[in-house]
Motif scaffolding. Structure first.
Motif, PDB file in Angstrom:
ATOM      1  N   LEU A 167      35.721  51.978  43.497  1.00 37.98           N
ATOM      2  CA  LEU A 167      35.004  50.701  43.558  1.00 37.98           C
ATOM      3  C   LEU A 167      35.279  49.861  42.314  1.00 37.98           C
ATOM      4  CD1 LEU A 167      32.804  48.926  44.998  1.00 37.98           C
ATOM      5  CD2 LEU A 167      31.117  50.151  43.606  1.00 37.98           C
ATOM      6  N   GLY A 168      35.121  50.471  41.134  1.00 38.47           N
ATOM      7  CA  GLY A 168      35.292  49.728  39.883  1.00 38.47           C
ATOM      8  C   GLY A 168      36.722  49.304  39.629  1.00 38.47           C
ATOM      9  N   ALA A 201      33.640  35.890  37.718  1.00 42.05           N
ATOM     10  CA  ALA A 201      33.409  37.168  37.027  1.00 42.05           C
ATOM     11  C   ALA A 201      31.942  37.580  37.147  1.00 42.05           C
ATOM     12  CB  ALA A 201      33.814  37.046  35.563  1.00 42.05           C
ATOM     13  N   ILE A 202      31.035  36.611  37.061  1.00 40.03           N
ATOM     14  CA  ILE A 202      29.597  36.911  37.181  1.00 40.03           C
ATOM     15  C   ILE A 202      29.278  37.391  38.591  1.00 40.03           C
ATOM     16  CG2 ILE A 202      27.291  35.898  37.132  1.00 40.03           C
ATOM     17  CD1 ILE A 202      28.341  33.948  34.979  1.00 40.03           C
ATOM     18  N   VAL A 203      29.802  36.678  39.594  1.00 35.33           N
ATOM     19  CA  VAL A 203      29.531  37.051  40.986  1.00 35.33           C
ATOM     20  C   VAL A 203      30.112  38.425  41.298  1.00 35.33           C
ATOM     21  CG1 VAL A 203      30.043  36.463  43.401  1.00 35.33           C
ATOM     22  CG2 VAL A 203      29.329  34.674  41.799  1.00 35.33           C
ATOM     23  N   THR A 204      31.314  38.699  40.812  1.00 27.05           N
ATOM     24  CA  THR A 204      31.933  40.004  41.048  1.00 27.05           C
ATOM     25  C   THR A 204      31.102  41.121  40.411  1.00 27.05           C
ATOM     26  OG1 THR A 204      34.153  39.065  41.174  1.00 27.05           O
ATOM     27  CG2 THR A 204      33.994  41.410  40.661  1.00 27.05           C
ATOM     28  N   LEU A 205      30.676  40.903  39.191  1.00 32.37           N
ATOM     29  CA  LEU A 205      29.862  41.912  38.494  1.00 32.37           C
ATOM     30  C   LEU A 205      28.572  42.199  39.268  1.00 32.37           C
ATOM     31  CD1 LEU A 205      29.541  43.683  35.971  1.00 32.37           C
ATOM     32  CD2 LEU A 205      28.411  41.744  34.856  1.00 32.37           C
ATOM     33  N   ILE A 206      27.914  41.143  39.736  1.00 39.50           N
ATOM     34  CA  ILE A 206      26.644  41.313  40.456  1.00 39.50           C
ATOM     35  C   ILE A 206      26.872  42.022  41.791  1.00 39.50           C
ATOM     36  CG2 ILE A 206      24.789  40.078  41.648  1.00 39.50           C
ATOM     37  CD1 ILE A 206      24.998  37.930  39.442  1.00 39.50           C
ATOM     38  N   THR A 207      27.879  41.584  42.553  1.00 38.73           N
ATOM     39  CA  THR A 207      28.102  42.160  43.886  1.00 38.73           C
ATOM     40  C   THR A 207      28.538  43.617  43.804  1.00 38.73           C
ATOM     41  OG1 THR A 207      30.322  41.152  43.872  1.00 38.73           O
ATOM     42  CG2 THR A 207      28.592  39.994  45.080  1.00 38.73           C
ATOM     43  N   VAL A 208      29.369  43.949  42.819  1.00 38.42           N
ATOM     44  CA  VAL A 208      29.798  45.350  42.653  1.00 38.42           C
ATOM     45  C   VAL A 208      28.611  46.206  42.206  1.00 38.42           C
ATOM     46  CG1 VAL A 208      31.270  46.901  41.298  1.00 38.42           C
ATOM     47  CG2 VAL A 208      32.218  44.789  42.246  1.00 38.42           C
ATOM     48  N   LEU A 257      38.346  45.460  39.581  1.00 39.23           N
ATOM     49  CA  LEU A 257      39.039  44.953  38.396  1.00 39.23           C
ATOM     50  C   LEU A 257      40.465  44.522  38.713  1.00 39.23           C
ATOM     51  CD1 LEU A 257      39.001  44.462  35.342  1.00 39.23           C
ATOM     52  CD2 LEU A 257      39.757  46.821  35.036  1.00 39.23           C
ATOM     53  N   LEU A 258      41.227  45.389  39.377  1.00 38.38           N
ATOM     54  CA  LEU A 258      42.633  45.082  39.647  1.00 38.38           C
ATOM     55  C   LEU A 258      42.779  43.995  40.700  1.00 38.38           C
ATOM     56  CD1 LEU A 258      44.383  48.581  39.502  1.00 38.38           C
ATOM     57  CD2 LEU A 258      44.199  46.823  37.734  1.00 38.38           C
ATOM     58  N   SER A 259      41.877  43.966  41.685  1.00 32.89           N
ATOM     59  CA  SER A 259      41.961  42.935  42.713  1.00 32.89           C
ATOM     60  C   SER A 259      41.604  41.556  42.163  1.00 32.89           C
ATOM     61  CB  SER A 259      41.036  43.274  43.887  1.00 32.89           C
ATOM     62  OG  SER A 259      41.490  44.426  44.569  1.00 32.89           O
ATOM     63  N   GLY A 260      40.917  41.525  41.039  1.00 30.22           N
ATOM     64  CA  GLY A 260      40.631  40.253  40.403  1.00 30.22           C
ATOM     65  C   GLY A 260      41.804  39.708  39.618  1.00 30.22           C
ATOM     66  N   SER A 297      34.370  52.138  49.726  1.00 24.60           N
ATOM     67  CA  SER A 297      34.390  51.721  48.317  1.00 24.60           C
ATOM     68  C   SER A 297      35.651  50.915  48.023  1.00 24.60           C
ATOM     69  CB  SER A 297      34.287  52.929  47.395  1.00 24.60           C
ATOM     70  OG  SER A 297      35.433  53.745  47.470  1.00 24.60           O
ATOM     71  N   LEU A 298      36.780  51.298  48.648  1.00 19.90           N
ATOM     72  CA  LEU A 298      38.026  50.543  48.467  1.00 19.90           C
ATOM     73  C   LEU A 298      37.872  49.141  49.039  1.00 19.90           C
ATOM     74  CD1 LEU A 298      41.028  50.379  47.680  1.00 19.90           C
ATOM     75  CD2 LEU A 298      41.577  51.347  49.932  1.00 19.90           C
ATOM     76  N   ALA A 299      37.294  49.039  50.236  1.00 21.10           N
ATOM     77  CA  ALA A 299      37.113  47.730  50.862  1.00 21.10           C
ATOM     78  C   ALA A 299      36.176  46.843  50.049  1.00 21.10           C
ATOM     79  CB  ALA A 299      36.578  47.904  52.286  1.00 21.10           C
ATOM     80  N   LEU A 300      35.043  47.394  49.635  1.00 17.38           N
ATOM     81  CA  LEU A 300      34.071  46.605  48.874  1.00 17.38           C
ATOM     82  C   LEU A 300      34.639  46.185  47.525  1.00 17.38           C
ATOM     83  CD1 LEU A 300      30.807  48.638  49.645  1.00 17.38           C
ATOM     84  CD2 LEU A 300      31.397  46.361  50.501  1.00 17.38           C
ATOM     85  N   GLY A 301      35.317  47.113  46.836  1.00 18.48           N
ATOM     86  CA  GLY A 301      35.878  46.779  45.532  1.00 18.48           C
ATOM     87  C   GLY A 301      36.948  45.707  45.621  1.00 18.48           C
ATOM     88  N   ALA A 302      37.850  45.856  46.600  1.00 19.47           N
ATOM     89  CA  ALA A 302      38.953  44.902  46.724  1.00 19.47           C
ATOM     90  C   ALA A 302      38.462  43.532  47.193  1.00 19.47           C
ATOM     91  CB  ALA A 302      39.996  45.450  47.696  1.00 19.47           C
ATOM     92  N   ASP A 303      37.550  43.518  48.166  1.00 20.16           N
ATOM     93  CA  ASP A 303      37.085  42.239  48.705  1.00 20.16           C
ATOM     94  C   ASP A 303      36.184  41.502  47.718  1.00 20.16           C
ATOM     95  OD1 ASP A 303      38.472  42.877  50.965  1.00 20.16           O
ATOM     96  OD2 ASP A 303      36.737  43.500  52.134  1.00 20.16           O
TER      97      ASP A 303
END
Length: 429
Positions: free
Chosen positions: A323-324, A408-415, A328-331, A365-371
């Protein structure tokens, strides 16, 4: 040596894209030119390989939908929706943003998120123009919603299609496992919007009064063309949803739809080609070639292996790490090639985990992290690039850092919200 060149070119090009010292299309095409000229990638790698080349499915999907949207724009339907949305929200910019965000998220679950962005952006630009407010916050919020909403289904986000194919997961599998967390994330996003875009909701009361006095039906200029466009769009959407039945890629469906609409409407080439975002398409081509060089030289593969090896057979640790790292890499790189590279490694990991629910959680976890990670930067997902291209052409450019500061804020919150969901659903309940 090839690895060093591939990494150096990508980092330098990325810095130029991020700092906007030169146009992002120029940076991407220059980077692609270097990896081709130095032999890191050849023409076969760049133009004919599914693993290391330009993803023509993405390019032609965009081209087809841009042509359809360009013709649809002539009907006045976008003005109709803009006025309707503004009136339903009583002219409140915040309520308009929330309404458009929810529409975008729901549409992205049943269309691909790039198509949704192409359809919603013109509406947004028009309503912001009517109210004389800056469109950038609205466009950015809609991209976030498209990437979150698209996570809910197999067809909503391109990485999900890759995961579904590799793992043998169906449309219903995605809906049952990811739709609940997507609904939660959308509630969180709506609650965050007022703080995230603080200061963006001031509006002149006279402008609001003018908009509320408008009759949206008067905005429709060509009813016959609207009917023709609507029928073609329904056929295109049906083709997207019935992908597993008709066995046509979304890119083919979009091109067939564009060709059919051009034919029945009698639109001239100069008219329908004017709506094509050529700079966006060329940027994608250059970006795919640079990322393909990283794939060919094994850079992405090594990073993915490091993440997989660090789990030590612990399913919960694997879920959180995937997930983490995926976020990170998808961003940083487009999430499509990342998922294409990571999915074989996740498959190998699932074979070593005996509990079916635990092993399945690795895919989610792969889907949620990447999306969700696609929201982190302006180049994290295809929808981001397309929206920024539309904003630039409309005269309201969004900078890389303006997007990334919010993303970055939205990604941090959603993850952060997704992590306990994965733990509770697959390891506790």
């Amino acid at each position: 040596m090839s690895t060093v060149i591939a990494i150096t070119v990508f980092v330098v090009a990325y810095l130029f894209i991020a700092t906007e010292k030169i146009p992002k299309m120029t940076a991407a095409l220059a980077g692609a030119g270097v990896v081709l000229a130095t032999g890191v990638s050849g023409s076969a790698d760049a133009f004919f390989s599914e693993d290391t080349g330009v993803d023509w499915n993405v390019v032609f999907l965009l081209l087809g939908m841009m042509i359809i949207v360009g013709i649809l724009r002539r009907t006045g339907v976008f003005e109709f929706v803009a006025i309707w949305a503004a009136k339903r929200a009583k002219g409140s910019p915040l309520r308009i943003m929330i309404l458009l965000v929810l529409i975008t998220a729901v549409a992205s679950a049943f269309l691909d998120n790039v198509t949704t962005v192409l359809l919603i952006a013109p509406v947004t630009l028009l309503v912001c123009d009517r109210l004389d407010i800056k469109p950038a916050p609205f466009l950015i919020a809609e991209v976030f919603a498209s990437n979150i909403g698209g996570t809910a289904t197999l067809i909503g986000d391109p990485p999900n299609i890759i995961i579904g194919s590799r793992a043998g997961l169906t449309f219903n599998d995605f809906l049952l496992n990811l739709a609940p967390i997507v609904a939660i994330e959308l509630v969180v996003l709506v609650l965050v919007l007022p703080r995230l875009f603080r200061g963006s909701f001031a509006v002149d009361p006279e402008r609001v009064a003018d908009v509320l006095a408008l009759n949206e039906r008067e905005a429709i200029r060509e009813p016959r063309l609207l009917l023709e466009s609507g029928l073609v769009l329904l056929l295109v959407f049906a083709g997207f949803v019935l992908h597993s039945v008709v066995h046509l890629d979304p890119s083919v469906v979009a091109l067939l739809g564009a060709g059919l609409l051009v034919l029945v409407s009698g639109t001239q080439p100069k008219q329908y080609l004017a709506g094509v975002e050529w700079e966006t398409l060329l940027f994608f081509a250059g970006l795919f070639i640079m990322i393909g060089a990283l794939v060919k030289t094994g850079v992405i593969d090594r990073l993915a292996h490091l993440a997989a090896d660090a789990t030590g057979g612990n399913a919960l640790l694997a879920v959180f790490l995937i997930l983490g790292v995926s976020a990170l890499l998808s961003g940083v790189i487009d999430n499509i090639p990342y998922v294409a590279t990571m999915s074989p490694l996740v498959l190998a990991l699932t074979n070593d985990i005996p509990d079916p629910s635990h092993s399945a959680s690795l895919w989610w976890s792969l889907a949620l992290g990447a999306d969700f990670g696609g929201n982190m930067t302006a180049v994290g997902a295809s929808a981001n690039v397309v929206m920024l291209g539309i904003a630039a052409r409309s005269g309201s450019p969004i900078s890389f850092w303006e997007f990334t500061r919010k993303g970055a804020i939205v990604t941090l919150i959603t993850v952060a919200v997704a992590a306990p969901y994965l733990w509770l659903r697959y390891f506790v309940l």
